[in-house]
Design an enzyme around this catalytic site. Structure first.
Site, PDB file in Angstrom:
ATOM      1  N   THR A 149      60.490  40.035  56.701  1.00 43.16           N
ATOM      2  CA  THR A 149      61.776  40.111  55.154  1.00 43.16           C
ATOM      3  C   THR A 149      62.982  39.597  55.282  1.00 43.16           C
ATOM      4  OG1 THR A 149      62.043  42.341  56.641  1.00 43.16           O
ATOM      5  CG2 THR A 149      60.462  41.972  54.202  1.00 43.16           C
ATOM      6  N   CYS A 150      63.049  38.875  56.752  1.00 42.58           N
ATOM      7  CA  CYS A 150      64.941  38.702  56.884  1.00 42.58           C
ATOM      8  C   CYS A 150      64.583  36.889  56.861  1.00 42.58           C
ATOM      9  CB  CYS A 150      64.373  38.449  58.821  1.00 42.58           C
ATOM     10  SG  CYS A 150      66.743  37.570  59.399  1.00 42.58           S
ATOM     11  N   ASP A 151      65.724  37.135  55.538  1.00 43.89           N
ATOM     12  CA  ASP A 151      66.518  35.922  55.239  1.00 43.89           C
ATOM     13  C   ASP A 151      66.679  34.300  56.029  1.00 43.89           C
ATOM     14  OD1 ASP A 151      65.917  36.756  52.742  1.00 43.89           O
ATOM     15  OD2 ASP A 151      68.143  36.663  52.359  1.00 43.89           O
ATOM     16  N   ARG A 193      63.401  33.095  57.776  1.00 45.60           N
ATOM     17  CA  ARG A 193      62.881  32.377  56.602  1.00 45.60           C
ATOM     18  C   ARG A 193      63.450  30.889  57.258  1.00 45.60           C
ATOM     19  NH1 ARG A 193      62.184  35.630  51.237  1.00 45.60           N
ATOM     20  NH2 ARG A 193      63.343  37.756  52.597  1.00 45.60           N
ATOM     21  N   LEU A 215      61.429  38.817  61.537  1.00 43.02           N
ATOM     22  CA  LEU A 215      61.005  39.835  60.553  1.00 43.02           C
ATOM     23  C   LEU A 215      60.342  39.328  59.232  1.00 43.02           C
ATOM     24  CD1 LEU A 215      63.554  42.741  60.675  1.00 43.02           C
ATOM     25  CD2 LEU A 215      60.925  42.935  61.642  1.00 43.02           C
TER      26      LEU A 215
END
Length: 104
Positions: free
Chosen positions: A8-10, A13, A6
């Site tokens: 938005t997933c840290d 990233r 995702l």
């Protein structure tokens, strides 16, 4: 190499930032290709399903009893992230063991 996760997933990233020449696929918008999902499930088994996720907690008891591949196809955010593949091997998560294997 392809990373499924995702945007938005840290954790996703962090993995993206650390890996060179990796293609990112957002599972929320793109889904997971059925052949990749089947291969990943064959390699990783039930470990692929994140039973601690908000999505899992929102499912009914009957829905949770469904086939894991069907659940992951219908609710891709149930997958533990990131799922990384080099075409033959699958890696799940971004722990030290995965980092050591991929950063060689």
């Amino acid at each position: 190499m392809t990373l499924y996760g995702l945007k938005t997933c840290d954790t996703c990233r962090k993995a993206l930032k650390s890996l060179d020449k990796v293609e990112f696929r957002d599972i929320r918008s793109d889904g997971i290709p059925p052949d990749v999902l089947k291969s990943a499930y064959a390699a990783l088994g039930d470990e692929l399903v994140n039973r601690r996720s908000t999505t899992w907690r929102g499912l009914s008891h009957d829905a949770r009893a469904a086939d894991p591949l069907t659940l992951l196809a219908e609710h891709p955010t149930l997958m533990k992230r990131p799922l990384i593949t080099d075409g033959t091997r699958f890696f799940l998560g971004w722990g030290k063991d995965v980092q050591a294997d991929l950063m060689r």
